[in-house]
Design a protein around this motif. Sequence first.
Motif, PDB file in Angstrom:
ATOM      1  N   ASP A 168      86.370  64.795   0.145  1.00 23.26           N
ATOM      2  CA  ASP A 168      85.391  63.617   0.437  1.00 23.26           C
ATOM      3  C   ASP A 168      86.324  62.536  -0.056  1.00 23.26           C
ATOM      4  O   ASP A 168      86.623  62.673  -1.518  1.00 23.26           O
ATOM      5  CB  ASP A 168      83.987  63.763  -0.332  1.00 23.26           C
ATOM      6  CG  ASP A 168      83.246  62.494   0.064  1.00 23.26           C
ATOM      7  OD1 ASP A 168      82.524  62.498   1.052  1.00 23.26           O
ATOM      8  OD2 ASP A 168      82.980  61.610  -0.721  1.00 23.26           O
ATOM      9  N   ASN A 169      86.458  61.302   0.370  1.00 28.71           N
ATOM     10  CA  ASN A 169      87.198  60.295   0.010  1.00 28.71           C
ATOM     11  C   ASN A 169      86.350  59.625  -1.099  1.00 28.71           C
ATOM     12  O   ASN A 169      87.205  58.853  -1.964  1.00 28.71           O
ATOM     13  CB  ASN A 169      87.508  59.281   1.130  1.00 28.71           C
ATOM     14  CG  ASN A 169      88.519  60.002   1.972  1.00 28.71           C
ATOM     15  OD1 ASN A 169      88.344  60.841   2.698  1.00 28.71           O
ATOM     16  ND2 ASN A 169      89.773  59.672   2.009  1.00 28.71           N
ATOM     17  N   TYR A 170      85.327  59.532  -1.079  1.00 26.84           N
ATOM     18  CA  TYR A 170      84.552  58.405  -1.734  1.00 26.84           C
ATOM     19  C   TYR A 170      83.466  59.045  -3.008  1.00 26.84           C
ATOM     20  O   TYR A 170      83.469  58.272  -4.024  1.00 26.84           O
ATOM     21  CB  TYR A 170      83.637  57.694  -0.973  1.00 26.84           C
ATOM     22  CG  TYR A 170      84.555  57.168   0.185  1.00 26.84           C
ATOM     23  CD1 TYR A 170      85.237  56.119   0.063  1.00 26.84           C
ATOM     24  CD2 TYR A 170      84.256  57.600   1.459  1.00 26.84           C
ATOM     25  CE1 TYR A 170      86.060  55.466   1.175  1.00 26.84           C
ATOM     26  CE2 TYR A 170      85.163  56.966   2.470  1.00 26.84           C
ATOM     27  CZ  TYR A 170      85.958  55.907   2.191  1.00 26.84           C
ATOM     28  OH  TYR A 170      86.654  55.576   3.385  1.00 26.84           O
ATOM     29  N   GLY A 196      83.531  61.037   8.913  1.00 23.60           N
ATOM     30  CA  GLY A 196      83.127  61.806   7.516  1.00 23.60           C
ATOM     31  C   GLY A 196      81.778  62.112   7.242  1.00 23.60           C
ATOM     32  O   GLY A 196      81.038  62.292   8.358  1.00 23.60           O
ATOM     33  N   TRP A 197      81.486  62.406   5.962  1.00 22.72           N
ATOM     34  CA  TRP A 197      80.208  63.083   5.712  1.00 22.72           C
ATOM     35  C   TRP A 197      79.076  62.118   5.612  1.00 22.72           C
ATOM     36  O   TRP A 197      79.207  60.954   5.086  1.00 22.72           O
ATOM     37  CB  TRP A 197      80.312  63.729   4.759  1.00 22.72           C
ATOM     38  CG  TRP A 197      81.407  64.892   4.294  1.00 22.72           C
ATOM     39  CD1 TRP A 197      82.477  65.001   3.267  1.00 22.72           C
ATOM     40  CD2 TRP A 197      81.484  66.204   4.846  1.00 22.72           C
ATOM     41  NE1 TRP A 197      83.106  66.275   3.520  1.00 22.72           N
ATOM     42  CE2 TRP A 197      82.757  66.801   4.450  1.00 22.72           C
ATOM     43  CE3 TRP A 197      80.558  66.648   5.961  1.00 22.72           C
ATOM     44  CZ2 TRP A 197      82.921  67.937   5.018  1.00 22.72           C
ATOM     45  CZ3 TRP A 197      81.155  67.987   6.558  1.00 22.72           C
ATOM     46  CH2 TRP A 197      82.116  68.623   5.998  1.00 22.72           C
ATOM     47  N   HIS A 214      88.937  65.041  -3.815  1.00 21.62           N
ATOM     48  CA  HIS A 214      89.644  64.270  -2.657  1.00 21.62           C
ATOM     49  C   HIS A 214      91.173  64.692  -2.895  1.00 21.62           C
ATOM     50  O   HIS A 214      91.570  65.238  -3.790  1.00 21.62           O
ATOM     51  CB  HIS A 214      89.444  62.822  -3.279  1.00 21.62           C
ATOM     52  CG  HIS A 214      90.230  62.386  -4.771  1.00 21.62           C
ATOM     53  ND1 HIS A 214      91.316  62.212  -5.084  1.00 21.62           N
ATOM     54  CD2 HIS A 214      89.480  62.381  -5.762  1.00 21.62           C
ATOM     55  CE1 HIS A 214      91.524  61.828  -6.170  1.00 21.62           C
ATOM     56  NE2 HIS A 214      90.387  62.124  -6.680  1.00 21.62           N
ATOM     57  N   VAL A 219      93.534  57.590   3.101  1.00 22.65           N
ATOM     58  CA  VAL A 219      92.840  58.006   3.988  1.00 22.65           C
ATOM     59  C   VAL A 219      93.787  58.621   5.117  1.00 22.65           C
ATOM     60  O   VAL A 219      94.462  58.146   5.946  1.00 22.65           O
ATOM     61  CB  VAL A 219      91.918  57.031   4.758  1.00 22.65           C
ATOM     62  CG1 VAL A 219      90.851  57.555   5.728  1.00 22.65           C
ATOM     63  CG2 VAL A 219      90.899  56.400   3.616  1.00 22.65           C
TER      64      VAL A 219
END
Length: 248
Positions: A168-170, A196-197, A214, A219
């Motif tokens: 997950d990026n965030y 994304g999720w 991450h 990205v």
Amino acid sequence: MNLILFDTPFETRRLEAGDPRGQHIFKVLRARVGTKVFIGFINGLRARAEVTLVEADGAISLRVIGTEAAPKPLPIRLLLGLPRPHTAKRILFEAASMGVQDLHFFEAERGEPSYAQSSLWTSDEWKERLRLGTEQSFGTHVPEVGMHTDLQSAISFLQGEGAHIALDNYEAAGPLPQQLSPGLRSAVIALGPERGWSPNERDTFRKNGWKLAHLGAHVLRLETACTVAVGAISACLDFYDTQTCTIL
């Protein structure tokens, strides 16, 4: 391709003129009588075969002259929100070529349900992508593919020992390598669809004991993230303990 796969073992085999494997041996490898080629049997041994006959119409006969164990699959399983067909094709090929154990797809909340109706999945095209990736890998393990109705069903199917990490990026707790405990022997890695999720999916992962991690500030495309994740996990957990080798 670095070897040619066959469904079942044999000692001798005749490939008809129209068989793509025979055409590859004749046109690409430029094989003639006496030429030796690498072949493999799906989920079985790797082998060396000799061309014993090339017929006027292009049919080719092979004779196995030696076998050896093929590389074992990596103890890595992938869970993916169903992506666009074009992206899925790349993932299937690259995952097979890297030797992952299996792949599982589900319709993510931010995914597109129509992707499941593409010709990739309604025909045998997805199987061909796996096969080509396996031939590229110089191995014989063709990963299995599972389809799940939703995230919770997929998580329940994949429960067990090893690391369970959703990329997950965030909202990740930290970089992927830091979420891998020393001594782990397997891993399940989840990657979301292109959008994304959803918040609900993140909560589902956390409730089921999965960690969020991450791959850095950039990205990445989904297919790139798959490759990076498999490589990073394999390096961190010493899954890359041998190099390419053959005794044939």
